[in-house]
Design an enzyme around this catalytic site. Structure first.
Site, PDB file in Angstrom:
ATOM      1  CG  HIS A  41       4.418  -0.189   8.945  1.00  0.00           C
ATOM      2  ND1 HIS A  41       5.354   0.813   8.967  1.00  0.00           N
ATOM      3  CD2 HIS A  41       3.580   0.099   7.920  1.00  0.00           C
ATOM      4  CE1 HIS A  41       5.084   1.673   8.006  1.00  0.00           C
ATOM      5  NE2 HIS A  41       4.022   1.272   7.346  1.00  0.00           N
TER       6      HIS A  41
HETATM    7  C1  UD1 Z   1      -0.978   0.715   5.486  1.00  0.00           C
HETATM    8  C2  UD1 Z   1      -0.411   1.258   4.182  1.00  0.00           C
HETATM    9  C3  UD1 Z   1       1.024   1.692   4.401  1.00  0.00           C
HETATM   10  C4  UD1 Z   1       1.135   2.669   5.544  1.00  0.00           C
HETATM   11  C5  UD1 Z   1       0.512   2.040   6.776  1.00  0.00           C
HETATM   12  C6  UD1 Z   1       0.562   2.957   7.961  1.00  0.00           C
HETATM   13  C7  UD1 Z   1      -1.242   0.257   2.104  1.00  0.00           C
HETATM   14  C8  UD1 Z   1      -0.901  -0.632   0.982  1.00  0.00           C
HETATM   15  N1  UD1 Z   1      -0.388   0.247   3.142  1.00  0.00           N
HETATM   16  O1  UD1 Z   1      -0.225  -0.438   5.829  1.00  0.00           O
HETATM   17  O2  UD1 Z   1       1.495   2.329   3.235  1.00  0.00           O
HETATM   18  O3  UD1 Z   1       2.488   2.974   5.779  1.00  0.00           O
HETATM   19  O4  UD1 Z   1      -0.852   1.702   6.492  1.00  0.00           O
HETATM   20  O5  UD1 Z   1       0.081   2.319   9.119  1.00  0.00           O
HETATM   21  O6  UD1 Z   1      -2.244   0.931   2.041  1.00  0.00           O
HETATM   22  N2  UD1 Z   1      -4.868  -3.790  11.260  1.00  0.00           N
HETATM   23  C9  UD1 Z   1      -5.460  -3.722  12.503  1.00  0.00           C
HETATM   24  N3  UD1 Z   1      -6.181  -2.612  12.818  1.00  0.00           N
HETATM   25  C10 UD1 Z   1      -6.345  -1.573  11.953  1.00  0.00           C
HETATM   26  C11 UD1 Z   1      -5.748  -1.668  10.685  1.00  0.00           C
HETATM   27  C12 UD1 Z   1      -5.015  -2.772  10.362  1.00  0.00           C
HETATM   28  O7  UD1 Z   1      -5.334  -4.638  13.313  1.00  0.00           O
HETATM   29  O8  UD1 Z   1      -7.006  -0.586  12.324  1.00  0.00           O
HETATM   30  C13 UD1 Z   1      -4.040  -4.981  10.929  1.00  0.00           C
HETATM   31  C14 UD1 Z   1      -4.797  -6.049  10.195  1.00  0.00           C
HETATM   32  O9  UD1 Z   1      -4.257  -7.275  10.575  1.00  0.00           O
HETATM   33  C15 UD1 Z   1      -4.428  -5.772   8.749  1.00  0.00           C
HETATM   34  C16 UD1 Z   1      -3.006  -5.308   8.882  1.00  0.00           C
HETATM   35  O10 UD1 Z   1      -2.972  -4.570  10.091  1.00  0.00           O
HETATM   36  O11 UD1 Z   1      -4.582  -6.889   7.949  1.00  0.00           O
HETATM   37  C17 UD1 Z   1      -2.511  -4.461   7.745  1.00  0.00           C
HETATM   38  O12 UD1 Z   1      -3.361  -3.318   7.551  1.00  0.00           O
HETATM   39  P1  UD1 Z   1      -3.403  -2.601   6.111  1.00  0.00           P
HETATM   40  O13 UD1 Z   1      -4.270  -1.411   6.177  1.00  0.00           O
HETATM   41  O14 UD1 Z   1      -3.701  -3.628   5.070  1.00  0.00           O
HETATM   42  O15 UD1 Z   1      -1.906  -2.189   5.862  1.00  0.00           O
HETATM   43  P2  UD1 Z   1      -0.799  -1.516   6.822  1.00  0.00           P
HETATM   44  O16 UD1 Z   1       0.263  -2.517   7.041  1.00  0.00           O
HETATM   45  O17 UD1 Z   1      -1.419  -0.865   8.019  1.00  0.00           O
END
Ligand code: UD1
Length: 368
Positions: free
Chosen positions: A207
């Site tokens: 991820h």
């Molecule tokens: C975040 C953390 C990362 C951690 C990871 C664990 C930061 C900078 N990154 O990354 O350190 O290892 O979480 O999972 O804080 N999305 C969904 N559903 C959700 C949440 C996210 O579909 O419930 C999708 C969305 O498209 C979103 C993308 O995932 O834009 C990224 O989510 P985000 O929270 O920005 O970062 P992670 O990649 O999950």
């Protein structure tokens, strides 16, 4: 009247770290607490399931921030948590790990004179292109009490000029959760519905932006997984970020369910994940938490990164850094299959009692 803490959770891995601290706070009964969920992760499969499985009380406060660019997401958390602090401040705010929710809530608190405690302080990849590294540096620079999971954290904090009297080595709270839940996880027999019970298989997670955001890199890794899965079936719970990126790049069909060699799943609950990791022959991952969990479970871990903020998992655990170059990953994969991999030893203070040390350190620091 007991002093009150805010415990902040935002993203999935925060929950495995928060759960043992909650248990210890309840058992020690020296401090009151509230759980603040920022809503950085919001899909039920990324949050609610974990609250239930880990026995965490429902959040007292929801900030409902959702996804966004780093700036937008961090700003939204900062603004909404500050509003909360202005109406009902705790004695201290406890933040976990290195996600955007960690730095945003720490910043909101410190500016209002609320004490900041950072659990998992001091970890450094020394790679400032990682968003998490920026979050770690900033959070540690403003925290009042820094609770460290492995010795490298002490060295980094000393080098950065953080006063030693603010720092305690307490061990790894995520391992508390692992050791506590392992029997229940094994009882799940999560391999059975996948047709893999009693058979060797590998477990994969991806991820990190550096591996999944660029279509060419992601495509190359998916090609490699396809190839490796002809030697060993691979179970791959696909993170929402990875799925979204695959969708944009037209690679989503490669992650379709129903492939018996590369078994793709959606986000997987904690116990099922732990069951699958504990029984795996090897893990390929770019997750920080999995480097730690595999080390404790003595499962070989190919870490698809060039660096790690958790070096003890390489020096004493089972992790080896293999980057995202297919030839290097293929070579390490062969090493595991042919038995050339260190079994890993015990890691000091990763003993299932870090939550109690965290709760005790906070209460002592507050004079509670
Ligand atoms: C975040 C953390 C990362 C951690 C990871 C664990 C930061 C900078 N990154 O990354 O350190 O290892 O979480 O999972 O804080 N999305 C969904 N559903 C959700 C949440 C996210 O579909 O419930 C999708 C969305 O498209 C979103 C993308 O995932 O834009 C990224 O989510 P985000 O929270 O920005 O970062 P992670 O990649 O999950």
């Amino acid at each position: 009247m007991k002093l009150t803490l805010d415990l902040v959770a935002g993203a999935r891995p925060n929950l495995m770290k928060l759960a043992p601290v909650v248990r210890a706070l309840v058992a020690q009964d020296r401090l009151a607490f509230r759980i603040v969920h920022t809503g950085q992760h919001y899909d039920p499969s990324m949050t609610d399931v974990f609250f239930q499985e880990l026995g965490i009380p429902a959040p007292d406060v929801h900030l409902d921030v959702g996804s966004g660019s780093h700036g937008a997401q961090t700003a939204r958390i900062l603004e909404r948590y500050e509003a909360r602090l202005l109406t009902d401040p705790p004695r201290a705010t406890v933040v976990f790990g290195d996600v955007n929710s960690t730095v945003a809530c720490a910043l909101a608190a410190v500016k209002l004179g609320v004490g900041v405690v950072h659990v998992e302080a001091g970890l450094r990849s020394l790679d400032r292109s990682m968003p998490e590294e920026i979050n770690r540096l900033l959070t540690d620079a403003i925290a009042d009490l820094l609770l460290v999971s492995e010795p490298s954290g002490l060295e980094h904090l000393e080098r950065e000029g953080i006063a030693a009297d603010k720092v305690r080595l307490v061990g790894n709270v995520m391992i508390d959760t692992l050791l506590q839940r392992l029997p229940a996880a094994r009882a799940r027999r999560a391999t059975r519905p996948l047709g893999l019970e009693g058979r060797p298989y590998g477990f994969v997670t991806l991820h990190r932006p550096s591996n999944v955001d660029d279509p060419a890199t992601l495509g190359r890794l998916l090609d490699l997984l396809d190839e490796l899965s002809s030697r060993l079936p691979l179970v791959f719970p696909v993170h929402p970020r990875t799925l979204a990126s695959a969708h944009r790049a037209g690679l989503e069909p490669r992650l379709a369910p129903g492939n018996p060699r590369l078994v793709c799943l959606g986000p997987t609950p904690y116990l099922e994940t732990l069951s699958l990791v504990a029984e795996a022959s090897l893990v390929l991952t770019d997750s920080g938490g999995l480097q730690e969990e595999t080390s404790v479970l003595h499962v070989p871990c190919l870490t698809l990164r060039e660096n790690t903020e958790r070096p003890v998992t390489v020096s004493r655990g089972t992790s080896r850094l293999v980057g995202n170059d297919p030839a290097r990953i293929r070579g390490a994969f062969t090493d595991v299959l042919e038995g050339r991999w260190p079994p890993g030893g015990d890691i000091p203070l990763w003993d299932g009692r870090a939550g109690a040390r965290v709760a005790g350190a906070i209460a002592d620091w507050l004079g509670a």
